[in-house]
Design a protein around this motif. Sequence first.
Motif, PDB file in Angstrom:
ATOM      1  N   TYR A  29      51.693  43.529  40.759  1.00 30.05           N
ATOM      2  CA  TYR A  29      51.020  42.773  39.700  1.00 30.05           C
ATOM      3  C   TYR A  29      51.906  42.435  38.506  1.00 30.05           C
ATOM      4  N   LEU A  32      50.884  42.666  34.496  1.00 33.19           N
ATOM      5  CA  LEU A  32      49.493  43.046  34.274  1.00 33.19           C
ATOM      6  C   LEU A  32      49.371  44.567  34.357  1.00 33.19           C
ATOM      7  N   ILE A  40      39.844  41.835  35.861  1.00 34.74           N
ATOM      8  CA  ILE A  40      39.813  40.661  36.743  1.00 34.74           C
ATOM      9  C   ILE A  40      38.934  40.954  37.953  1.00 34.74           C
ATOM     10  N   LEU A  72      43.944  38.523  28.692  1.00 41.89           N
ATOM     11  CA  LEU A  72      43.713  37.774  29.922  1.00 41.89           C
ATOM     12  C   LEU A  72      43.442  36.298  29.644  1.00 41.89           C
ATOM     13  N   LYS A  75      46.879  34.840  28.859  1.00 44.46           N
ATOM     14  CA  LYS A  75      47.700  34.746  30.072  1.00 44.46           C
ATOM     15  C   LYS A  75      47.110  33.772  31.096  1.00 44.46           C
ATOM     16  N   TYR A  77      44.279  33.998  32.907  1.00 44.34           N
ATOM     17  CA  TYR A  77      43.674  34.578  34.098  1.00 44.34           C
ATOM     18  C   TYR A  77      42.157  34.432  34.092  1.00 44.34           C
ATOM     19  N   LEU A  94      36.967  33.560  36.382  1.00 41.71           N
ATOM     20  CA  LEU A  94      38.380  33.604  36.730  1.00 41.71           C
ATOM     21  C   LEU A  94      38.969  32.202  36.836  1.00 41.71           C
ATOM     22  N   ALA A  97      44.666  31.412  38.746  1.00 42.67           N
ATOM     23  CA  ALA A  97      45.578  32.563  38.684  1.00 42.67           C
ATOM     24  C   ALA A  97      44.803  33.875  38.756  1.00 42.67           C
ATOM     25  N   GLY A  98      43.675  33.954  38.071  1.00 42.12           N
ATOM     26  CA  GLY A  98      42.827  35.142  38.109  1.00 42.12           C
ATOM     27  C   GLY A  98      42.235  35.360  39.486  1.00 42.12           C
ATOM     28  N   ILE A 101      44.836  36.918  41.721  1.00 43.22           N
ATOM     29  CA  ILE A 101      44.973  38.357  41.473  1.00 43.22           C
ATOM     30  C   ILE A 101      43.777  39.101  42.064  1.00 43.22           C
TER      31      ILE A 101
END
Length: 150
Positions: A29, A32, A40, A72, A75, A77, A94, A97-98, A101
């Motif tokens: 990750y 993160l 997330i 978050l 970033k 996410y 989300l 990108a989220g 993840i």
Amino acid sequence: MKNKDMFKELVDIFQLMDILNKNGFEKEYGKLNINEVHTIDFIGKNTKNNSSEISKYLHITRSGATKIIKKLLEKNYILEYSTPENKKEKYFNLTKAGEDIYKKHLENHKKSQERDSKIFDTFDLNEKKVIHEFLNVLKDDLKKKVEDIK
């Protein structure tokens, strides 16, 4: 085997798990942290989640959850939204990108469970019952200790 020897074995196991989790986590990750990934994960599994629900899930303060949410958002996410019925309350979805993840986290848990649950194949049913009982007692004890430090 003495209790103190079993306790030492347990501490050794926790330390090895901590090393494994930290090294594997950073590799998977990147920048993160574990609370960000678990946030997330929570958002991915729940609709209409807010900072209060996230703080309960992570067992942290609401201000702690707000800090994670802010990171978050920065970033990219997660996205923040409100409903027409309550524009004051903020909920989260989300981003792509989220979602990536979230899917990676689900897959990693699945792989870990498949890989690590094989250890129980070496025990018969009676031994598994004792292990299961021990794990439940340990979990209950740890939950109580977590509650006591809050």
